[in-house]
Design an enzyme around this catalytic site. Structure first.
Site, mmCIF file in Angstrom:
data_model
loop_
_atom_site.group_PDB
_atom_site.id
_atom_site.type_symbol
_atom_site.label_atom_id
_atom_site.label_comp_id
_atom_site.label_asym_id
_atom_site.label_seq_id
_atom_site.Cartn_x
_atom_site.Cartn_y
_atom_site.Cartn_z
ATOM 1 N N LYS A 59 0.648 -8.949 -7.696
ATOM 2 C CA LYS A 59 1.214 -9.151 -6.542
ATOM 3 C C LYS A 59 0.900 -10.886 -6.522
ATOM 4 C CE LYS A 59 0.192 -4.747 -4.213
ATOM 5 N NZ LYS A 59 -1.312 -4.495 -3.662
ATOM 6 N N GLN A 103 -6.013 -4.053 -0.789
ATOM 7 C CA GLN A 103 -5.957 -2.974 -0.928
ATOM 8 C C GLN A 103 -6.283 -1.613 -1.326
ATOM 9 O OE1 GLN A 103 -3.474 -3.536 -3.981
ATOM 10 N NE2 GLN A 103 -3.453 -1.800 -4.162
ATOM 11 N N ASP A 126 1.660 -3.915 4.580
ATOM 12 C CA ASP A 126 1.818 -3.193 4.514
ATOM 13 C C ASP A 126 2.374 -2.009 5.259
ATOM 14 O OD1 ASP A 126 1.175 -1.820 2.117
ATOM 15 O OD2 ASP A 126 -1.036 -2.305 2.189
HETATM 16 N N1 GUN Z 1 -2.305 0.654 -3.063
HETATM 17 C C1 GUN Z 1 -0.939 1.494 -3.681
HETATM 18 N N2 GUN Z 1 -0.265 1.091 -3.650
HETATM 19 C C2 GUN Z 1 0.011 0.696 -2.636
HETATM 20 C C3 GUN Z 1 -0.054 -0.786 -1.562
HETATM 21 O O1 GUN Z 1 1.361 0.079 -1.624
HETATM 22 N N3 GUN Z 1 -0.684 -0.488 -0.602
HETATM 23 C C4 GUN Z 1 -2.138 -0.642 -0.536
HETATM 24 N N4 GUN Z 1 -2.290 -1.249 0.556
HETATM 25 N N5 GUN Z 1 -2.574 0.023 -1.639
HETATM 26 C C5 GUN Z 1 -1.572 0.170 -2.131
#
Ligand code: GUN
Length: 289
Positions: A59, A103, A126
């Site tokens: 990211k 996360q 998200d």
């Molecule tokens: N962990 C795995 N995929 C994601 C996601 O799309 N968003 C978040 N916040 N955590 C994750």
């Protein structure tokens, strides 16, 4: 290829993602050229789950390449609910932050839903806050979860017809299964959501024109569960004997599916791209830029 088999298009998610990220980079560059600040994504990581560290690295790199600012807030696995929610509150109040991503999964005994509820819905890139989830149900504009947006992007870019198609979603998570089902309904597909208690899962999958595997169960979907010509999107990331596999038996699906995403380099790069897309959208809505 034996009788009844057909050529399967294997989705190159990275190529698709790069194309979209280049368009985002140009958009961000034009904003910055006008003397405005770049959009900013804040990522909150609690603990040091190796998979989470790897996602976050991806990211950060993608943000940098798109010309966006990124910030990381790392907390120890021993952080309390109050400490995590206080970081979120600070980011909510910080006008230079457009997107907040916490996360997941959070280490035990932290309550993810409480933390998500603390995020300002306008910064919820998200799309997990109940306000944004409710907006999706109500058909109102709002931030949508990134993996479901990535799945739709893959299907659209490959010309998969959704209107009137029977889409079967295997998995009912808040992050993927439920929102992708709603996005598919919004596009006039007839949608069935399956899960661990579904009777005759194989039989339901065999009816699918569009099959989305989001169960988190390695190689759950067998080759003969796939209708000839179905578009199959596999978002499973599982490891067996050190090898990454999806929720679909990829080799067995070749020659049956018309379209197939690999576990590695399939939807994953698009999830990150949609995060950048949401961050830019949140920035524009917040600043009017
Ligand atoms: N962990 C795995 N995929 C994601 C996601 O799309 N968003 C978040 N916040 N955590 C994750």
């Amino acid at each position: 290829m034996s009788e009844g088999e057909r050529a399967t298009v294997i989705v190159d998610g990275m190529a698709l993602a790069n194309e979209l990220r280049e368009a985002l980079r140009i958009e961000v560059a034009s904003i910055v050229a006008r003397g405005l600040r770049a959009p900013c994504l804040a990522v909150v990581l609690v603990g040091d789950n190796p998979a989470s560290l790897s996602y976050i690295r991806g990211k950060r790199r993608a943000c940098e390449r798109a010309g966006m600012a990124s910030r990381e807030h790392d907390l120890p696995a021993t952080a309390t609910q109050h400490e995590v929610e206080s970081v979120v509150a600070e980011l909510n109040a910080d006008d230079s932050v457009d997107g907040i991503l916490v996360q997941l999964p959070l280490p035990k005994p932290l309550d993810a839903s409480g933390v998500i509820l603390a995020i300002d819905p306008a910064k919820d890139v998200d799309g997990l806050h109940p306000e944004n989830a409710g907006r999706l149900v109500a058909g109102l504009p709002g931030l949508r979860p990134c993996t479901p947006l990535g799945i739709l992007e893959v299907l659209d870019r490959h010309g998969v017809r959704l209107e009137g198609a029977h889409a079967v979603v295997v998995g009912r998570s808040t992050l993927v299964g439920k929102p992708v089902a709603l996005l598919l309904v919004e596009r006039n597909a007839t949608v069935t959501i399956c899960h661990s208690r579904t009777r005759d899962l194989a039989g339901v999958c065999r009816e699918a024109d569009v099959l989305v595997a989001a169960a988190g169960s390695p190689l759950l979907l067998k080759g003969d569960w796939i209708k000839l010509g179905a578009a199959v999107v596999d978002i499973g990331v599982n490891v067996i004997d050190g090898r990454q596999v999806g929720d679909v038996d990829f080799d067995a699906a070749l020659g049956r599916a018309s379209l197939l995403t690999p576990s590695r380099g399939g939807v994953g790069p698009l999830t990150i791209t949609m995060l950048l897309h949401n961050t830019l959208a949140a920035y524009r809505r917040r600043t009017g830029a």
